[in-house]
Design a protein around this motif. Structure first.
Motif, PDB file in Angstrom:
ATOM      1  N   ALA A  21       0.676  -1.326  -0.024  1.00 40.80           N
ATOM      2  CA  ALA A  21       0.035  -0.132  -0.048  1.00 40.80           C
ATOM      3  C   ALA A  21       0.835   1.319  -0.033  1.00 40.80           C
ATOM      4  N   THR A  22       1.879   1.408   0.778  1.00 35.51           N
ATOM      5  CA  THR A  22       3.003   2.391   0.838  1.00 35.51           C
ATOM      6  C   THR A  22       3.346   2.458  -0.558  1.00 35.51           C
ATOM      7  N   GLU A  23       3.947   1.571  -1.121  1.00 36.90           N
ATOM      8  CA  GLU A  23       4.546   1.867  -2.393  1.00 36.90           C
ATOM      9  C   GLU A  23       3.629   2.373  -3.672  1.00 36.90           C
ATOM     10  N   HIS A  24       2.301   1.787  -3.450  1.00 36.56           N
ATOM     11  CA  HIS A  24       1.401   2.255  -4.453  1.00 36.56           C
ATOM     12  C   HIS A  24       0.918   3.680  -3.932  1.00 36.56           C
ATOM     13  N   ILE A  25       1.141   4.176  -2.951  1.00 40.61           N
ATOM     14  CA  ILE A  25       0.853   5.511  -2.447  1.00 40.61           C
ATOM     15  C   ILE A  25       2.085   6.289  -3.229  1.00 40.61           C
ATOM     16  N   SER A  26       3.054   5.871  -2.819  1.00 40.98           N
ATOM     17  CA  SER A  26       4.184   6.715  -3.478  1.00 40.98           C
ATOM     18  C   SER A  26       4.527   6.870  -5.069  1.00 40.98           C
ATOM     19  N   GLY A  33       3.852  14.334  -9.723  1.00 38.47           N
ATOM     20  CA  GLY A  33       5.236  15.305  -9.404  1.00 38.47           C
ATOM     21  C   GLY A  33       5.479  15.508  -7.918  1.00 38.47           C
ATOM     22  N   LEU A  34       5.164  14.509  -7.073  1.00 37.49           N
ATOM     23  CA  LEU A  34       5.205  14.687  -5.651  1.00 37.49           C
ATOM     24  C   LEU A  34       6.476  13.884  -5.180  1.00 37.49           C
ATOM     25  N   GLY A  35       7.192  14.010  -4.364  1.00 35.10           N
ATOM     26  CA  GLY A  35       8.384  13.471  -3.711  1.00 35.10           C
ATOM     27  C   GLY A  35       7.559  12.874  -2.521  1.00 35.10           C
ATOM     28  N   GLY A  66       5.227  15.413  -0.582  1.00 40.71           N
ATOM     29  CA  GLY A  66       5.405  16.829  -0.559  1.00 40.71           C
ATOM     30  C   GLY A  66       6.052  17.171  -2.077  1.00 40.71           C
ATOM     31  N   TYR A  67       5.882  18.430  -2.501  1.00 37.53           N
ATOM     32  CA  TYR A  67       6.736  18.894  -3.737  1.00 37.53           C
ATOM     33  C   TYR A  67       8.028  19.214  -3.428  1.00 37.53           C
ATOM     34  N   PRO A  68       8.756  18.802  -4.310  1.00 41.97           N
ATOM     35  CA  PRO A  68      10.353  19.035  -4.020  1.00 41.97           C
ATOM     36  C   PRO A  68      10.506  20.701  -4.336  1.00 41.97           C
ATOM     37  N   GLU A  69      11.497  21.098  -3.758  1.00 47.83           N
ATOM     38  CA  GLU A  69      11.954  22.505  -3.782  1.00 47.83           C
ATOM     39  C   GLU A  69      12.384  23.029  -5.236  1.00 47.83           C
TER      40      GLU A  69
END
Length: 93
Positions: A21-26, A33-35, A66-69
């Motif tokens: 589940a964690t990998e699917h969310i990642s 475009g989120l990290g 979150g979004y990368p810098e």
């Protein structure tokens, strides 16, 4: 108590299901475009207290998203990948 257990030996698959589940969310986050970053080294009692979790809930992973810098951070970051020969083994038992 509600996680799936294999019938032949009662192996609990909770950790496996959490990882899937964690990998699917990642992966879904990356598609947007989120990290993300798995955090597995944390104080479970503090987590349980902070989120007011009952004893029947076991915190297993924290996933930061979150979004990368820099928007092109993923393209700029060099990948350190092992060769196929380093990760694939052909053996018999």
């Amino acid at each position: 108590s509600q996680s799936w257990k294999r019938s032949s030996d009662r192996k609990d698959h909770m950790d496996i299901d959490v990882a899937i589940a964690t990998e699917h969310i990642s992966l879904a986050a990356a598609e947007q475009g989120l990290g993300s970053c798995w955090v597995c080294n944390f104080d479970t009692d503090l987590c349980r207290k902070h989120f007011n979790l009952p004893d029947t809930i076991e915190p297993a992973v924290i996933l930061t998203i979150g979004y990368p810098e820099s928007p092109d951070l993923f393209e700029q970051t060099s990948k350190k990948r092992k060769t196929l020969e380093e990760i694939i083994k052909e053996e018999t038992f």
